[in-house]
Design a protein around this motif. Sequence first.
Motif, PDB file in Angstrom:
ATOM      1  N   PHE A 288      77.940  53.620 109.585  1.00  0.00           N
ATOM      2  CA  PHE A 288      77.599  53.297 108.194  1.00  0.00           C
ATOM      3  C   PHE A 288      77.645  51.798 107.924  1.00  0.00           C
ATOM      4  CE2 PHE A 288      77.729  57.737 107.165  1.00  0.00           C
ATOM      5  CZ  PHE A 288      77.007  57.861 105.989  1.00  0.00           C
ATOM      6  N   MET A 289      78.409  51.064 108.721  1.00  0.00           N
ATOM      7  CA  MET A 289      78.439  49.612 108.547  1.00  0.00           C
ATOM      8  C   MET A 289      77.087  48.979 108.847  1.00  0.00           C
ATOM      9  SD  MET A 289      81.265  48.027 107.514  1.00  0.00           S
ATOM     10  CE  MET A 289      81.092  46.380 108.221  1.00  0.00           C
ATOM     11  N   VAL A 290      76.321  49.563 109.770  1.00  0.00           N
ATOM     12  CA  VAL A 290      75.047  48.962 110.194  1.00  0.00           C
ATOM     13  C   VAL A 290      73.829  49.698 109.660  1.00  0.00           C
ATOM     14  CG1 VAL A 290      76.105  48.050 112.300  1.00  0.00           C
ATOM     15  CG2 VAL A 290      74.953  50.265 112.372  1.00  0.00           C
ATOM     16  N   ALA A 291      74.042  50.849 108.996  1.00  0.00           N
ATOM     17  CA  ALA A 291      72.927  51.700 108.578  1.00  0.00           C
ATOM     18  C   ALA A 291      72.208  51.151 107.339  1.00  0.00           C
ATOM     19  CB  ALA A 291      73.433  53.109 108.301  1.00  0.00           C
ATOM     20  N   THR A 292      70.903  51.418 107.284  1.00  0.00           N
ATOM     21  CA  THR A 292      70.129  51.134 106.076  1.00  0.00           C
ATOM     22  C   THR A 292      70.371  52.249 105.057  1.00  0.00           C
ATOM     23  OG1 THR A 292      68.184  52.377 106.824  1.00  0.00           O
ATOM     24  CG2 THR A 292      68.333  50.055 107.476  1.00  0.00           C
ATOM     25  N   ARG A 293      69.843  52.089 103.862  1.00  0.00           N
ATOM     26  CA  ARG A 293      70.031  53.118 102.825  1.00  0.00           C
ATOM     27  C   ARG A 293      69.449  54.453 103.263  1.00  0.00           C
ATOM     28  NH1 ARG A 293      68.250  51.564  96.846  1.00  0.00           N
ATOM     29  NH2 ARG A 293      69.899  50.041  97.298  1.00  0.00           N
ATOM     30  N   GLU A 294      68.253  54.444 103.845  1.00  0.00           N
ATOM     31  CA  GLU A 294      67.636  55.686 104.295  1.00  0.00           C
ATOM     32  C   GLU A 294      68.397  56.310 105.456  1.00  0.00           C
ATOM     33  OE1 GLU A 294      65.140  57.445 102.917  1.00  0.00           O
ATOM     34  OE2 GLU A 294      65.393  55.974 101.301  1.00  0.00           O
ATOM     35  N   GLU A 295      68.879  55.478 106.355  1.00  0.00           N
ATOM     36  CA  GLU A 295      69.663  55.989 107.481  1.00  0.00           C
ATOM     37  C   GLU A 295      70.965  56.626 107.010  1.00  0.00           C
ATOM     38  OE1 GLU A 295      68.152  52.887 110.978  1.00  0.00           O
ATOM     39  OE2 GLU A 295      69.832  52.366 109.674  1.00  0.00           O
ATOM     40  N   LYS A 296      71.574  56.059 105.988  1.00  0.00           N
ATOM     41  CA  LYS A 296      72.808  56.629 105.438  1.00  0.00           C
ATOM     42  C   LYS A 296      72.561  58.033 104.891  1.00  0.00           C
ATOM     43  CE  LYS A 296      74.768  52.117 104.316  1.00  0.00           C
ATOM     44  NZ  LYS A 296      75.022  51.118 103.252  1.00  0.00           N
ATOM     45  N   LYS A 297      71.420  58.231 104.255  1.00  0.00           N
ATOM     46  CA  LYS A 297      71.086  59.566 103.745  1.00  0.00           C
ATOM     47  C   LYS A 297      70.969  60.566 104.894  1.00  0.00           C
ATOM     48  CE  LYS A 297      68.545  57.966  99.651  1.00  0.00           C
ATOM     49  NZ  LYS A 297      67.210  57.929  98.982  1.00  0.00           N
ATOM     50  N   CYS A 298      70.330  60.151 105.979  1.00  0.00           N
ATOM     51  CA  CYS A 298      70.180  61.025 107.141  1.00  0.00           C
ATOM     52  C   CYS A 298      71.540  61.331 107.774  1.00  0.00           C
ATOM     53  CB  CYS A 298      69.253  60.388 108.169  1.00  0.00           C
ATOM     54  SG  CYS A 298      67.535  60.288 107.650  1.00  0.00           S
ATOM     55  N   LEU A 299      72.371  60.313 107.902  1.00  0.00           N
ATOM     56  CA  LEU A 299      73.699  60.511 108.493  1.00  0.00           C
ATOM     57  C   LEU A 299      74.520  61.497 107.659  1.00  0.00           C
ATOM     58  CD1 LEU A 299      74.707  56.867 109.500  1.00  0.00           C
ATOM     59  CD2 LEU A 299      74.016  58.707 111.013  1.00  0.00           C
ATOM     60  N   SER A 300      74.437  61.362 106.352  1.00  0.00           N
ATOM     61  CA  SER A 300      75.197  62.249 105.476  1.00  0.00           C
ATOM     62  C   SER A 300      74.753  63.696 105.642  1.00  0.00           C
ATOM     63  CB  SER A 300      75.024  61.819 104.012  1.00  0.00           C
ATOM     64  OG  SER A 300      75.535  60.516 103.807  1.00  0.00           O
ATOM     65  N   GLY A 301      73.476  63.898 105.951  1.00  0.00           N
ATOM     66  CA  GLY A 301      72.964  65.248 106.148  1.00  0.00           C
ATOM     67  C   GLY A 301      73.262  65.810 107.524  1.00  0.00           C
ATOM     68  N   ASN A 302      73.544  64.925 108.481  1.00  0.00           N
ATOM     69  CA  ASN A 302      73.773  65.369 109.869  1.00  0.00           C
ATOM     70  C   ASN A 302      75.223  65.710 110.162  1.00  0.00           C
ATOM     71  OD1 ASN A 302      71.090  65.047 110.444  1.00  0.00           O
ATOM     72  ND2 ASN A 302      71.310  63.105 111.524  1.00  0.00           N
ATOM     73  N   PHE A 303      76.141  65.331 109.257  1.00  0.00           N
ATOM     74  CA  PHE A 303      77.568  65.534 109.506  1.00  0.00           C
ATOM     75  C   PHE A 303      78.249  66.101 108.268  1.00  0.00           C
ATOM     76  CE2 PHE A 303      76.231  62.203 112.399  1.00  0.00           C
ATOM     77  CZ  PHE A 303      76.871  62.519 113.585  1.00  0.00           C
ATOM     78  N   GLU A 304      79.346  66.818 108.505  1.00  0.00           N
ATOM     79  CA  GLU A 304      80.186  67.310 107.411  1.00  0.00           C
ATOM     80  C   GLU A 304      81.254  66.261 107.126  1.00  0.00           C
ATOM     81  OE1 GLU A 304      81.747  71.209 107.880  1.00  0.00           O
ATOM     82  OE2 GLU A 304      79.829  72.078 108.508  1.00  0.00           O
ATOM     83  N   ILE A 305      81.026  65.498 106.085  1.00  0.00           N
ATOM     84  CA  ILE A 305      81.923  64.403 105.727  1.00  0.00           C
ATOM     85  C   ILE A 305      82.514  64.700 104.357  1.00  0.00           C
ATOM     86  CG2 ILE A 305      82.129  61.913 105.448  1.00  0.00           C
ATOM     87  CD1 ILE A 305      79.362  61.724 106.841  1.00  0.00           C
ATOM     88  N   LYS A 306      83.829  64.588 104.238  1.00  0.00           N
ATOM     89  CA  LYS A 306      84.440  64.834 102.939  1.00  0.00           C
ATOM     90  C   LYS A 306      84.169  63.680 101.985  1.00  0.00           C
ATOM     91  CE  LYS A 306      88.762  65.447 100.456  1.00  0.00           C
ATOM     92  NZ  LYS A 306      90.226  65.462 100.504  1.00  0.00           N
ATOM     93  N   ASN A 307      84.296  62.462 102.499  1.00  0.00           N
ATOM     94  CA  ASN A 307      84.224  61.311 101.608  1.00  0.00           C
ATOM     95  C   ASN A 307      83.717  60.087 102.353  1.00  0.00           C
ATOM     96  OD1 ASN A 307      84.474  60.192  99.115  1.00  0.00           O
ATOM     97  ND2 ASN A 307      86.693  59.940  99.159  1.00  0.00           N
ATOM     98  N   ILE A 308      82.760  59.385 101.771  1.00  0.00           N
ATOM     99  CA  ILE A 308      82.265  58.112 102.287  1.00  0.00           C
ATOM    100  C   ILE A 308      82.387  57.093 101.166  1.00  0.00           C
ATOM    101  CG2 ILE A 308      80.342  56.870 103.332  1.00  0.00           C
ATOM    102  CD1 ILE A 308      79.053  59.669 103.819  1.00  0.00           C
ATOM    103  N   ILE A 309      83.098  56.005 101.411  1.00  0.00           N
ATOM    104  CA  ILE A 309      83.235  54.964 100.403  1.00  0.00           C
ATOM    105  C   ILE A 309      82.922  53.615 101.024  1.00  0.00           C
ATOM    106  CG2 ILE A 309      84.715  53.910  98.661  1.00  0.00           C
ATOM    107  CD1 ILE A 309      86.474  56.383  98.741  1.00  0.00           C
ATOM    108  N   GLU A 310      82.042  52.872 100.373  1.00  0.00           N
ATOM    109  CA  GLU A 310      81.728  51.506 100.806  1.00  0.00           C
ATOM    110  C   GLU A 310      82.262  50.524  99.775  1.00  0.00           C
ATOM    111  OE1 GLU A 310      77.861  50.671 102.562  1.00  0.00           O
ATOM    112  OE2 GLU A 310      77.343  52.782 102.298  1.00  0.00           O
ATOM    113  N   TYR A 311      82.966  49.524 100.272  1.00  0.00           N
ATOM    114  CA  TYR A 311      83.550  48.517  99.392  1.00  0.00           C
ATOM    115  C   TYR A 311      82.897  47.179  99.704  1.00  0.00           C
ATOM    116  CZ  TYR A 311      87.179  52.134  99.606  1.00  0.00           C
ATOM    117  OH  TYR A 311      87.870  53.338  99.619  1.00  0.00           O
ATOM    118  N   SER A 312      82.187  46.618  98.718  1.00  0.00           N
ATOM    119  CA  SER A 312      81.602  45.287  98.874  1.00  0.00           C
ATOM    120  C   SER A 312      82.611  44.269  98.355  1.00  0.00           C
ATOM    121  CB  SER A 312      80.292  45.181  98.090  1.00  0.00           C
ATOM    122  OG  SER A 312      79.322  46.048  98.642  1.00  0.00           O
ATOM    123  N   LEU A 313      82.931  43.308  99.190  1.00  0.00           N
ATOM    124  CA  LEU A 313      83.982  42.357  98.863  1.00  0.00           C
ATOM    125  C   LEU A 313      83.412  40.969  98.606  1.00  0.00           C
ATOM    126  CD1 LEU A 313      86.446  43.569 101.651  1.00  0.00           C
ATOM    127  CD2 LEU A 313      86.234  44.390  99.310  1.00  0.00           C
TER     128      LEU A 313
END
Length: 275
Positions: A250-275
């Motif tokens: 997820f650190m290197v993924a584009t917005r569209e890739e993130k959508k695909c990753l979320s659909g390919n895995f059972e993830i409880k929680n994904i949080i991105e923090y922009s600092l």
Amino acid sequence: MQKTGIDTGGTYYESSKMFHGSLQNIMGTRFDILIIDQNKLKSQEIWNDMVFELQRLDRIFNRFDSTSETSKINREAILEPVHVSPEMWTILKSCREYNIRTLGLFDITLDDFSKVLLDEREHTVIFLKKEMSLDFGGYAKGYALAKIKDLIHQAGVKHCFVDFGNSSILGMGHHPYGDAWKVNIENPYNPDEALDEISLRDEALSVSGNTPAYTGHIVRPASGETVKERKVVSITSKESLEAEILSTAFMVATREEKKCLSGNFEIKNIIEYSL
């Protein structure tokens, strides 16, 4: 609170039936565990098994150790097919599967996993590209936590907390004085600030990101482009290995890739923090 030392480097707190084990400089970081509601002897036996297992895995994955299996592959696979152990074969097959499921974003070569030829019949590996090597940095701790979880279950432990370098964490059962294990996500650019608090109960947490002293270590495969943004990604999942893999992806993924990753895995929680 009365405490009694244990020879393996851990400490047993008799009054609260809590054991704390700590191992320095293992798999490139520090390993800590809290085991709850076990007696001293049982805690020590569990800890001894964990130390043995972690040291065994370090001898497999440590690419800086010339005697490790990973080093042997990195040294010889560009020259000729290298026979690998049954466990390494399973690991490499797993890495290839995750490479596909993550759209190539998880890649232990940090380049092009398609140039790693796995011979199904001979169980050998050979590199088809010069200057290629394997780096299990985004895989090994998650794999180790899965092994530790197996040991925990086999020992009958219901409640424990495992911390692998503040970035790969496993919370089984709950804290003695709560209904879960609470983990603070720290701001690497401001250590006094907590970005979030995550509750874990029979779950794993993996955190990836840049720090002031450690930036550019996360690479987008194929392009070789490094992630330089001030950001952190945390993934919570039932599976420690998948959490480890996805926090980097997820650190290197584009917005569209993130959508695909979320659909390919059972993830409880994904949080991105922009600092």
